[in-house]
Design a protein around this motif. Structure first.
Motif, PDB file in Angstrom:
ATOM      1  N   PRO A 256       0.825  -1.215   0.000  1.00  0.00           N
ATOM      2  CA  PRO A 256       0.000   0.000   0.000  1.00  0.00           C
ATOM      3  C   PRO A 256       0.854   1.258   0.000  1.00  0.00           C
ATOM      4  O   PRO A 256       2.086   1.216   0.086  1.00  0.00           O
ATOM      5  CB  PRO A 256      -0.774  -0.123   1.322  1.00  0.00           C
ATOM      6  CG  PRO A 256       0.171  -0.854   2.227  1.00  0.00           C
ATOM      7  CD  PRO A 256       0.875  -1.846   1.334  1.00  0.00           C
ATOM      8  N   THR A 302      -9.318   5.447  -4.232  1.00  0.00           N
ATOM      9  CA  THR A 302      -8.433   4.519  -3.522  1.00  0.00           C
ATOM     10  C   THR A 302      -8.973   4.338  -2.104  1.00  0.00           C
ATOM     11  O   THR A 302      -9.232   5.310  -1.395  1.00  0.00           O
ATOM     12  CB  THR A 302      -6.986   5.036  -3.465  1.00  0.00           C
ATOM     13  OG1 THR A 302      -6.959   6.318  -2.833  1.00  0.00           O
ATOM     14  CG2 THR A 302      -6.405   5.156  -4.858  1.00  0.00           C
ATOM     15  N   ARG A 303      -9.138   3.101  -1.708  1.00  0.00           N
ATOM     16  CA  ARG A 303      -9.705   2.807  -0.396  1.00  0.00           C
ATOM     17  C   ARG A 303      -8.683   3.074   0.712  1.00  0.00           C
ATOM     18  O   ARG A 303      -7.497   2.805   0.563  1.00  0.00           O
ATOM     19  CB  ARG A 303     -10.158   1.355  -0.324  1.00  0.00           C
ATOM     20  CG  ARG A 303     -11.336   1.010  -1.211  1.00  0.00           C
ATOM     21  CD  ARG A 303     -11.783  -0.426  -1.010  1.00  0.00           C
ATOM     22  NE  ARG A 303     -10.691  -1.367  -1.251  1.00  0.00           N
ATOM     23  CZ  ARG A 303     -10.267  -2.281  -0.382  1.00  0.00           C
ATOM     24  NH1 ARG A 303     -10.821  -2.374   0.818  1.00  0.00           N
ATOM     25  NH2 ARG A 303      -9.287  -3.110  -0.698  1.00  0.00           N
ATOM     26  N   LEU A 305      -7.256   1.719   3.877  1.00  0.00           N
ATOM     27  CA  LEU A 305      -7.185   0.383   4.467  1.00  0.00           C
ATOM     28  C   LEU A 305      -7.187   0.440   5.983  1.00  0.00           C
ATOM     29  O   LEU A 305      -7.651  -0.487   6.648  1.00  0.00           O
ATOM     30  CB  LEU A 305      -5.925  -0.326   3.971  1.00  0.00           C
ATOM     31  CG  LEU A 305      -5.797  -0.417   2.448  1.00  0.00           C
ATOM     32  CD1 LEU A 305      -4.464  -1.032   2.050  1.00  0.00           C
ATOM     33  CD2 LEU A 305      -6.956  -1.209   1.851  1.00  0.00           C
ATOM     34  N   ARG A 320      -3.272   3.391   2.484  1.00  0.00           N
ATOM     35  CA  ARG A 320      -4.215   3.461   1.363  1.00  0.00           C
ATOM     36  C   ARG A 320      -3.801   2.501   0.264  1.00  0.00           C
ATOM     37  O   ARG A 320      -2.616   2.177   0.092  1.00  0.00           O
ATOM     38  CB  ARG A 320      -4.238   4.880   0.770  1.00  0.00           C
ATOM     39  CG  ARG A 320      -4.965   5.904   1.555  1.00  0.00           C
ATOM     40  CD  ARG A 320      -5.332   7.097   0.672  1.00  0.00           C
ATOM     41  NE  ARG A 320      -4.178   7.689   0.030  1.00  0.00           N
ATOM     42  CZ  ARG A 320      -3.620   8.836   0.420  1.00  0.00           C
ATOM     43  NH1 ARG A 320      -4.103   9.491   1.451  1.00  0.00           N
ATOM     44  NH2 ARG A 320      -2.587   9.323  -0.231  1.00  0.00           N
ATOM     45  N   GLU A 321      -4.800   2.092  -0.513  1.00  0.00           N
ATOM     46  CA  GLU A 321      -4.521   1.333  -1.728  1.00  0.00           C
ATOM     47  C   GLU A 321      -3.631   2.139  -2.662  1.00  0.00           C
ATOM     48  O   GLU A 321      -3.728   3.365  -2.738  1.00  0.00           O
ATOM     49  CB  GLU A 321      -5.814   1.067  -2.492  1.00  0.00           C
ATOM     50  CG  GLU A 321      -6.681  -0.017  -1.977  1.00  0.00           C
ATOM     51  CD  GLU A 321      -7.903  -0.189  -2.863  1.00  0.00           C
ATOM     52  OE1 GLU A 321      -8.306  -1.345  -3.068  1.00  0.00           O
ATOM     53  OE2 GLU A 321      -8.461   0.815  -3.343  1.00  0.00           O
ATOM     54  N   SER A 322      -2.813   1.438  -3.410  1.00  0.00           N
ATOM     55  CA  SER A 322      -2.111   2.097  -4.499  1.00  0.00           C
ATOM     56  C   SER A 322      -3.101   2.342  -5.640  1.00  0.00           C
ATOM     57  O   SER A 322      -3.914   1.466  -5.963  1.00  0.00           O
ATOM     58  CB  SER A 322      -0.971   1.221  -5.009  1.00  0.00           C
ATOM     59  OG  SER A 322      -0.524   1.676  -6.273  1.00  0.00           O
ATOM     60  N   CYS A 325      -3.939  -0.237  -8.439  1.00  0.00           N
ATOM     61  CA  CYS A 325      -4.944  -1.303  -8.335  1.00  0.00           C
ATOM     62  C   CYS A 325      -6.016  -1.171  -9.410  1.00  0.00           C
ATOM     63  O   CYS A 325      -6.696  -2.148  -9.744  1.00  0.00           O
ATOM     64  CB  CYS A 325      -5.618  -1.268  -6.961  1.00  0.00           C
ATOM     65  SG  CYS A 325      -4.559  -1.628  -5.565  1.00  0.00           S
ATOM     66  N   TYR A 326      -6.183   0.036  -9.951  1.00  0.00           N
ATOM     67  CA  TYR A 326      -7.280   0.298 -10.881  1.00  0.00           C
ATOM     68  C   TYR A 326      -6.812   0.385 -12.323  1.00  0.00           C
ATOM     69  O   TYR A 326      -7.526   0.906 -13.183  1.00  0.00           O
ATOM     70  CB  TYR A 326      -8.006   1.577 -10.452  1.00  0.00           C
ATOM     71  CG  TYR A 326      -8.579   1.432  -9.068  1.00  0.00           C
ATOM     72  CD1 TYR A 326      -9.733   0.684  -8.853  1.00  0.00           C
ATOM     73  CD2 TYR A 326      -7.927   1.973  -7.960  1.00  0.00           C
ATOM     74  CE1 TYR A 326     -10.242   0.508  -7.576  1.00  0.00           C
ATOM     75  CE2 TYR A 326      -8.434   1.800  -6.681  1.00  0.00           C
ATOM     76  CZ  TYR A 326      -9.590   1.064  -6.499  1.00  0.00           C
ATOM     77  OH  TYR A 326     -10.085   0.877  -5.235  1.00  0.00           O
ATOM     78  N   ARG A 395      -7.531  10.101  -4.889  1.00  0.00           N
ATOM     79  CA  ARG A 395      -6.990   9.652  -3.606  1.00  0.00           C
ATOM     80  C   ARG A 395      -7.009  10.808  -2.597  1.00  0.00           C
ATOM     81  O   ARG A 395      -7.037  11.969  -2.974  1.00  0.00           O
ATOM     82  CB  ARG A 395      -5.560   9.144  -3.778  1.00  0.00           C
ATOM     83  CG  ARG A 395      -4.570  10.205  -4.263  1.00  0.00           C
ATOM     84  CD  ARG A 395      -3.205   9.598  -4.506  1.00  0.00           C
ATOM     85  NE  ARG A 395      -2.296  10.578  -5.108  1.00  0.00           N
ATOM     86  CZ  ARG A 395      -1.114  10.264  -5.628  1.00  0.00           C
ATOM     87  NH1 ARG A 395      -0.704   9.014  -5.610  1.00  0.00           N
ATOM     88  NH2 ARG A 395      -0.344  11.198  -6.146  1.00  0.00           N
TER      89      ARG A 395
END
Length: 504
Positions: A256, A302-303, A305, A320-322, A325-326, A395
């Motif tokens: 992350p 971005t979620r 975490l 946070r998610e990178s 990921c998307y 983000r």
């Protein structure tokens, strides 16, 4: 010409100790760095509501500012959306200044001394950043954090674009993303019952009855005043991190992004993590995830975490998610601030397509009740293999604005949010989006008023007419009055300037 040697000389002296081979390139970059910061400062002088500027007299190719003390400041006709440096000197009456710090000192305005010192740091750090860049063209990066390192000049419109007071040269080289370092994060143990936790704090960062908070090494040395454990936890080495363009957020190898507290003033703000933002983070993340489904697949968030604080903005972290990921196969996720460093397929057509995508998403969410802080750092674009802009990633939700009245009008459940994020004021909502997206991300990518006008004129033809779009097209364009804010230390919150609207 008048010049401030202080910050520049400090960097020169430190370079002689820590990186003597870089000194000649640093000296060569100083004139361009002064012009870059002076250009940003001139934008502020010609457009922000500064109380000591009593009048502006435009000429064919220049502008004269009348000052409250009777003096006059002369400079070239400004382009408020220009990102290339075009101001090499300004004349205060008959005295020429090519150094922004010395100019501000010469102006003698209230609260100018501290700001002048920051401008000196901005010039010196910008020259250092430019001096450290590799020679020759670079291909498209393979890693998400490599895009972030391409943003060498920092904020495209803030005079403090590279101001890093409190960072030595060695620390800038060790932690600044444009210097491409690898950073070893520390882990700070805190008893669980002394922490505020939002979301799911990972087991790998728990140790019996303690949480392990990732800590930036600069924060550990200068603020916490203690060494931290540099260790492997839960099978992950919390080192080898790559700093992103915000400097305090870092990408872990294969993992992350970690937003750390960094209690230093960078550009405008002290970069800590407020207890308020930790408390709201899980609710905001879940709310944003529910909103993404209303954008027809054009936007991802971005979620978050997990987030935790030891009840202090100086000791906190967010995982946070990178954004990567998307990305689908063959796609790239690029921070908008990095677009100006990249050769795009067809500049004018590409920018119009990107503007249409960004405005479609931003105005849709604004209509629903959410105003994004969609500047070039928070907003990312997913590019196809041929460079076509496909969709967006957003983000860092800490500075969005949410309107309960607009949400309710569209039958959207109002999340349990409190504080500054919540507002129904239309001016506040529109300023948040228009100032960050149009006067920020799109303007910074376009690089000039003419290019921005062309892109917006093409993009808005296809957008559904709404009251928000009418406001965007028919009113002056808001932008944060960044210099006024730095010269008004007793005034909390954002202050605003109104720029000429490219669409009028």
């Amino acid at each position: 010409m008048h010049r401030s040697p202080t910050a520049e000389a400090e960097v020169t002296a430190e370079l002689a100790e820590v990186r003597p081979g870089l000194a000649p390139r640093y000296a060569a970059e100083l004139p361009g760095a002064r012009a870059a910061v002076l250009t940003r400062l001139w934008r502020a002088f010609t457009h922000e509501p500064l109380p000591w500027v009593t009048g502006r007299e435009p000429g064919r190719d220049h502008v004269t500012l009348r000052l409250a003390d009777g003096r006059r400041l002369h400079g070239p006709r400004p382009d408020p959306y220009a990102t290339a440096a075009y101001v090499t000197a300004l004349h205060l009456d008959d005295v020429a200044y090519d150094d922004p710090a010395r100019l501000l000192t010469g102006l003698g305005v209230p609260h100018g001394t501290a700001f002048a010192a920051e401008l000196g740091h901005s010039v010196a750090s910008l020259a250092l950043s430019r001096a450290a860049q590799p020679d020759g063209p670079e291909g498209w990066p393979g890693q998400d954090w490599e895009w972030e390192q391409r943003v060498v000049d920092g904020h495209p419109f803030h005079p403090n674009c590279r101001s890093r007071p409190g960072f030595s040269v060695a620390e800038q080289l060790a932690y600044g993303p444009e210097h491409r370092p690898v950073v070893e994060l520390g882990l700070w143990p805190v008893p669980v019952d002394e922490c505020l936790v939002s979301g799911d704090w990972p087991e790998e960062l728990r140790e019996r009855e303690r949480l392990l908070l990732p800590v930036h090494p600069w924060q550990a040395e200068h603020v916490l005043k203690a060494a931290v454990t540099k260790a492997t936890s839960g099978g992950r080495t919390w080192g080898g991190a790559r700093p992103l363009m915000s400097l305090r957020t870092l990408a872990l190898p294969g993992g992350p992004h970690v937003k750390t507290a960094l209690s230093a003033r960078l550009t405008s703000s002290v970069r800590d993590i407020s207890v308020y933002s930790i408390a709201m983070s899980a609710t905001l993340s879940a709310f944003a995830e529910s909103l993404a489904g209303r954008t027809g697949g054009l936007l991802h968030f971005t979620r978050t975490l997990g987030a935790a604080t030891a009840d202090s903005p100086d000791l906190a972290a967010v995982l946070r998610e990178s954004p990567q990921c998307y990305a689908g196969e063959g796609e790239r996720v690029v921070p908008v601030a990095a677009l100006a460093t990249t050769e795009l397929p067809s500049s004018a057509a590409w920018l119009a397509d990107f503007a249409r995508l960004a405005l479609t998403v931003g105005l849709n969410l604004l209509e629903l009740g959410v105003a994004l802080e969609a500047h070039g750092q928070n907003l990312l674009v997913v590019l196809a293999a041929d460079g076509t802009p496909l969709r967006l990633v957003y983000r860092d939700l800490a500075d969005i604005r949410v309107s309960p009245a607009r949400l309710a009008r569209h039958g959207i459940p109002v999340p349990a949010l409190t504080g500054r994020i919540v507002t129904d004021d239309e001016t506040t909502l529109r300023r948040k989006l228009f100032g960050s997206l149009v006067a920020g991300a799109l303007a910074g990518t376009a690089g000039s008023a003419a290019a921005l006008r062309e892109a917006l004129e093409t993009a808005v033809r296809d957008l559904p007419r709404t009251a928000d779009l009418d406001a965007l097209c028919g009113q002056a364009l808001p932008t944060k009055a960044l210099t006024l804010m730095r010269l008004s230390p007793g005034t909390p919150g954002d202050q605003w300037a109104m720029l000429p609207n490219p669409l009028r």
